[in-house]
Design a protein around this motif. Structure first.
Motif, mmCIF file in Angstrom:
data_model
loop_
_atom_site.group_PDB
_atom_site.id
_atom_site.type_symbol
_atom_site.label_atom_id
_atom_site.label_comp_id
_atom_site.label_asym_id
_atom_site.label_seq_id
_atom_site.Cartn_x
_atom_site.Cartn_y
_atom_site.Cartn_z
ATOM 1 N N TYR A 70 0.984 -1.327 0.074
ATOM 2 C CA TYR A 70 -0.024 -0.428 0.084
ATOM 3 C C TYR A 70 0.690 1.404 -0.059
ATOM 4 N N ASP A 71 2.137 1.366 1.236
ATOM 5 C CA ASP A 71 2.889 2.638 0.875
ATOM 6 C C ASP A 71 3.029 2.718 0.109
ATOM 7 N N CYS A 72 3.971 1.188 -0.697
ATOM 8 C CA CYS A 72 5.117 1.359 -2.285
ATOM 9 C C CYS A 72 3.727 2.421 -3.201
ATOM 10 N N MET A 73 2.388 2.354 -3.519
ATOM 11 C CA MET A 73 1.482 2.707 -4.542
ATOM 12 C C MET A 73 0.675 3.996 -4.292
ATOM 13 N N LEU A 74 1.305 4.128 -2.812
ATOM 14 C CA LEU A 74 0.727 5.569 -2.950
ATOM 15 C C LEU A 74 1.854 6.265 -2.436
ATOM 16 N N THR A 75 3.411 5.900 -2.478
ATOM 17 C CA THR A 75 4.744 6.614 -3.225
ATOM 18 C C THR A 75 4.322 7.016 -4.785
ATOM 19 N N ILE A 76 4.362 5.794 -5.142
ATOM 20 C CA ILE A 76 4.293 6.531 -6.451
ATOM 21 C C ILE A 76 3.205 7.514 -6.668
ATOM 22 N N ILE A 77 1.611 7.244 -6.914
ATOM 23 C CA ILE A 77 1.501 8.466 -6.965
ATOM 24 C C ILE A 77 1.381 9.657 -6.139
ATOM 25 N N VAL A 78 2.090 9.615 -5.170
ATOM 26 C CA VAL A 78 2.502 10.563 -4.430
ATOM 27 C C VAL A 78 3.979 11.567 -5.425
ATOM 28 N N ASN A 79 4.825 10.677 -6.069
ATOM 29 C CA ASN A 79 5.945 11.169 -7.278
ATOM 30 C C ASN A 79 5.518 12.168 -8.106
ATOM 31 N N VAL A 80 4.581 11.166 -8.714
ATOM 32 C CA VAL A 80 4.013 12.384 -9.912
ATOM 33 C C VAL A 80 2.764 12.542 -9.520
ATOM 34 N N SER A 81 2.640 13.215 -8.478
ATOM 35 C CA SER A 81 1.320 14.144 -8.286
ATOM 36 C C SER A 81 1.433 15.781 -8.955
ATOM 37 N N PRO A 82 2.397 15.646 -8.769
ATOM 38 C CA PRO A 82 2.754 17.430 -9.202
ATOM 39 C C PRO A 82 2.798 17.462 -10.720
ATOM 40 N N TYR A 83 2.351 16.515 -11.825
ATOM 41 C CA TYR A 83 2.991 16.872 -12.795
ATOM 42 C C TYR A 83 1.621 16.221 -13.427
ATOM 43 N N LEU A 84 0.802 16.052 -13.090
ATOM 44 C CA LEU A 84 -0.663 16.242 -12.944
ATOM 45 C C LEU A 84 -1.363 16.625 -13.303
ATOM 46 N N LYS A 85 -1.944 16.906 -14.615
ATOM 47 C CA LYS A 85 -2.008 18.015 -15.015
ATOM 48 C C LYS A 85 -4.175 18.051 -14.818
ATOM 49 N N SER A 86 -4.482 16.427 -15.626
ATOM 50 C CA SER A 86 -6.263 17.483 -14.768
ATOM 51 C C SER A 86 -6.707 15.519 -15.040
ATOM 52 N N LEU A 87 -7.604 15.076 -13.982
ATOM 53 C CA LEU A 87 -7.730 14.407 -13.332
ATOM 54 C C LEU A 87 -9.222 14.125 -13.871
#
Length: 773
Positions: A475-492
């Protein structure tokens, strides 16, 4: 002789070996030749005619006979390798010795008293003493590995013969094996003609080679820090074929085409010997890359793999060296394109069911991809340079979604998440995720219209909410991945935004937060995701902002979370009374999006009764898997000490996974991390936007959310939010824990793959446990 006569004759020889009360001398060639001369038996035949019980019996009761059998078989391989297998009788003898050793070796490795046998010095075979070698003895293992390597480039046996002179066949020792690389690709431009017999002979030898390497399976995990001596010698400068072997294995894997000419059901009508070879080549390659590179000179890093100019030492793994030094863009393009094609093969949709062959070695492919990205940073940057990385991402997410509830596929989900964690440490990965997702593959997930980032989030949500309970450490690995990419996600998309909010709803429930002293880390990760998007990608993320406004009670509840002992005990009591399982939290939570998104309850994928599964080692926690870097304005990253990473507030290093439910200091612990919850940005957003949204709804009598979304789409929070926090990226870092995990996982795959014939089945492996599901 006929096949039945050959089996009878061979079986009599086996019985003689096990029943003789006196040791048989090595000089009695008539007796030993019964096992490989004029013997034409398949590998399945030999496995049947040499039962496990009899191998163990001769090992215990007539050890000298077993030792001599191994010595004589290696001697025959060396002699035929030196002579070049000039006749069919020699080639058949090589195959018989190869199959016999493949059968016997695991039973030697499983006995600690025998483990050093192949590394003891014995009289050197196949060469006279005046041929230039220093000394007359060498370990039997070195003789065997050298013979196998020579035989893998033996003209008319495993490679196509070039023109020969009238003087007869050339000396095998004088052959430049770089001219006999098996397939075009990296470092080799010629495409040799396809020869099914040569492929079959290569496969037999690779299976023996893999069996030699498998000594590691018979050592407990605590012993595995000792380098595998078989791999060390095979991949060292003492193997003159190291470069062409590395190139041949890599190219055969990448060039393999399971579809062929595209004729439906062709794999059912014709045997696919190249497919067998590709699988064995892939397994041999990833095992050979298992050792770490030893390079003190830090020089010659820009050499192409088609030049053998490196200074080799015994301690250096040339396979790792060659892999790390690949640098030509055409080679990167070839590797990435072909690995992507093979990973996408199981996803192919055809009008005729099962008309296209589907590969089964996708797990090994993922291990190879991992090693490529981890050991060759130029390849990693090439992968992320274009949208081609998405051709890797989509099949990985498919495997994760497809295997999430299957207990026997837990390792596959782990390796997929590890690769994504490695990729997410680079800014370009987050940028590439903004590409629209239009190619539909058959996944059991919510329908959405959006980007590859949406696909990533939706699949991760599916794994967490309906995956097997053994995936909880991820779980923490998957959320870390989302944290790492989140500053660059233009439109969810609205679907992905709702999935993230649902996870926050689940992980912020009081009983979940209190039942373990580390569960709050998941909430911190999700809050960091929201903060990154609000601070750096507010424009375009109106769906997420709208979702935050709708679910604002979640954030208020977090801010007002009770920390007194009575409240904590009351929440924990709710857990005990509900007798909740891993997924009970997801069913208990009132989630209004489940119906709209067609989310079903957790169901375990049926597993065929009797399925074997190899155990995995425990995975290190996320703080041991990663190191934290701060991204500067110019995009550069600065490594931070874990204690300096104040924004994450996770404090992993000071806490354990202790699940105590009562402690005098428990409310103090909760109060400590609660005071660090990064809620300021979100609370400011709610403070500004909620009154505006409510006013518009009242003034215009709005009930349609599309009008609210339109308002949010054109809104701004410039100057109203706190000063943007620095972007923190958690990059994967190599460590002993993951190295052990990969060794266990890799050998577990290989063990389970070979059941016909059963190379390692029912032997006493110690690296992992075999469970029957």
């Amino acid at each position: 002789m006929g096949n039945s006569d050959s089996k009878l004759h061979f079986r009599k020889a086996v019985i003689q070996l096990t029943t003789k009360t006196q040791p048989v001398e090595a000089s009695e060639d008539v007796f030993w030749d019964q096992f490989w001369t004029d013997v034409n038996l398949t590998a399945q035949d030999i496995f049947t005619l040499v039962p496990a019980a009899e191998i163990r019996a001769v090992r215990e009761e007539s050890p000298s006979n077993l030792a001599t059998l191994c010595y004589k078989a290696v001697e025959r391989l060396v002699l035929n390798a030196d002579s070049g297998c000039v006749c069919e009788r020699d080639r058949q003898a090589v195959l018989s010795c190869t199959r016999l050793l493949t059968r016997i070796l695991p039973y030697i490795f499983e006995d600690p008293d025998w483990r050093g046998f192949f590394w003891s010095t014995v009289p050197k075979v196949g060469k006279s003493l005046d041929e230039g070698d220093d000394g007359s003895t060498r370990p039997l293992a070195e003789s065997l590995l050298t013979a196998i390597s020579d035989l893998l480039f033996c003209p008319d046996f495993t490679v196509e013969s070039h023109s020969r002179t009238s003087d007869g066949p050339c000396d095998i020792q004088s052959i430049d094996s770089c001219e006999f690389i098996w397939e075009a690709g990296v470092g080799f431009a010629q495409t040799p003609p396809l020869n099914h017999t040569h492929d079959s002979n290569r496969a037999e030898l690779l299976k023996l080679l893999l069996t030699c390497f498998s000594e590691e399976m018979y050592q407990s995990p605590s012993d595995t820090h000792i380098p595998n001596p078989w791999v060390s010698f095979f991949s060292s400068g003492e193997n003159r074929h190291a470069l062409p072997l590395f190139t041949s294995l890599l190219n055969v894997v990448c060039a393999y085409d399971p579809v062929g000419y595209g004729i439906p059901y062709n794999h059912l009508m014709f045997s696919d010997q190249r497919g067998v070879l590709a699988e064995l080549a892939l397994q041999t390659l990833i095992v050979s890359l298992e050792q770490e590179l030893v390079d003190h000179s830090k020089t010659s890093t820009n050499l192409s793999t088609n030049t053998d100019t490196c200074s080799a030492t015994r301690g250096e793994n040339l396979f790792v060296n060659y892999l790390s030094r690949i640098h030509r863009e055409e080679d990167f393009h070839f590797i990435l394109r072909e690995i992507g094609r093979l990973l996408n093969n199981p996803l192919l949709q055809t009008y005729l069911p099962h008309s296209c062959k589907k590969i089964t070695f996708h797990q090994e492919l993922l291990v190879l991809l991992w090693k490529l990205c981890d050991l060759n940073k130029k390849f990693l940057f090439y992968v992320l340079k274009s949208s081609d990385v998405l051709d890797i991402l989509v099949p990985i997410l498919f495997y994760l979604s497809d295997c999430r509830a299957n207990q026997s596929c837990v390792g596959l989900v782990h390796i997929g998440v590890f690769i994504l964690l490695l990729l997410s440490g680079e800014r370009n990965f987050g940028v590439r995720l903004n590409k629209p997702y239009s190619v539909r593959v058959p996944m059991d997930i919510s329908v959405f219209a959006g980007t590859h980032a949406d696909l990533l989030i939706v699949v991760f949500h599916k794994i967490i909410t309906s995956g097997h309970q053994r995936l909880q450490p991820l779980y923490d690995c998957m959320l870390t991945i989302i944290v790492n990419v989140s500053p660059y996600l233009k439109s969810l998309s609205m679907v992905a935004a709702n999935k993230l909010l649902h996870l926050l709803e689940v992980f912020s429930s009081p009983w979940f937060l209190f039942c373990s002293p580390v569960n709050h880390h998941l909430v911190f990760f999700l809050l960091e995701v929201f903060n990154n998007i609000i601070q750096y990608q507010f424009d375009g993320n109106f769906n997420l902002v709208y979702g935050i406004i709708r679910k604002r009670n979640l954030f208020h509840q977090l801010a007002n979370l009770p920390t007194d002992v009575n409240s904590i005990q009351k929440a924990l009591q709710k857990k005990r009374s509900s007798n909740s399982t891993h997924n009970a939290v997801f069913m208990e939570t009132n989630n209004p999006y489940n119906t709209a998104c067609s989310e079903g309850p957790y169901k375990t994928t049926p597993v065929q009764t009797g399925t074997l599964n190899a155990s995995l080692k425990a995975m290190p926690r996320i703080d041991k898997l990663t190191e934290t870097s701060q991204v500067s304005e110019d995009g550069a990253t600065l490594l931070l000490q874990q204690s300096d990473s104040t924004h994450s507030q996770s404090d992993h290093s000071s806490e354990t996974q202790d699940t105590r439910e009562s402690s005098s200091g428990e409310d103090d612990q909760v109060l400590s991390w609660k005071s660090k919850l990064p809620l300021q940005t979100i609370m400011r957003l709610l403070q500004v936007l909620v009154p505006q949204v409510e006013k518009i709804c009242i003034d215009k009598g709005l009930t349609d959310e599309s009008e609210i979304l339109k308002f949010l789409q054109h809104g701004t929070l410039v100057g109203l939010l706190p000063v943007p926090h620095p972007i923190l990226i958690r990059k994967y870092q190599a460590n002993e824990g993951t190295a052990l995990w990969f060794r266990t996982y890799m050998w577990g795959i290989i063990y389970l793959r070979y059941v016909d014939p059963p190379v390692w089945y029912d032997t006493d492996v110690k690296l992992f446990e075999i469970q029957r599901i």
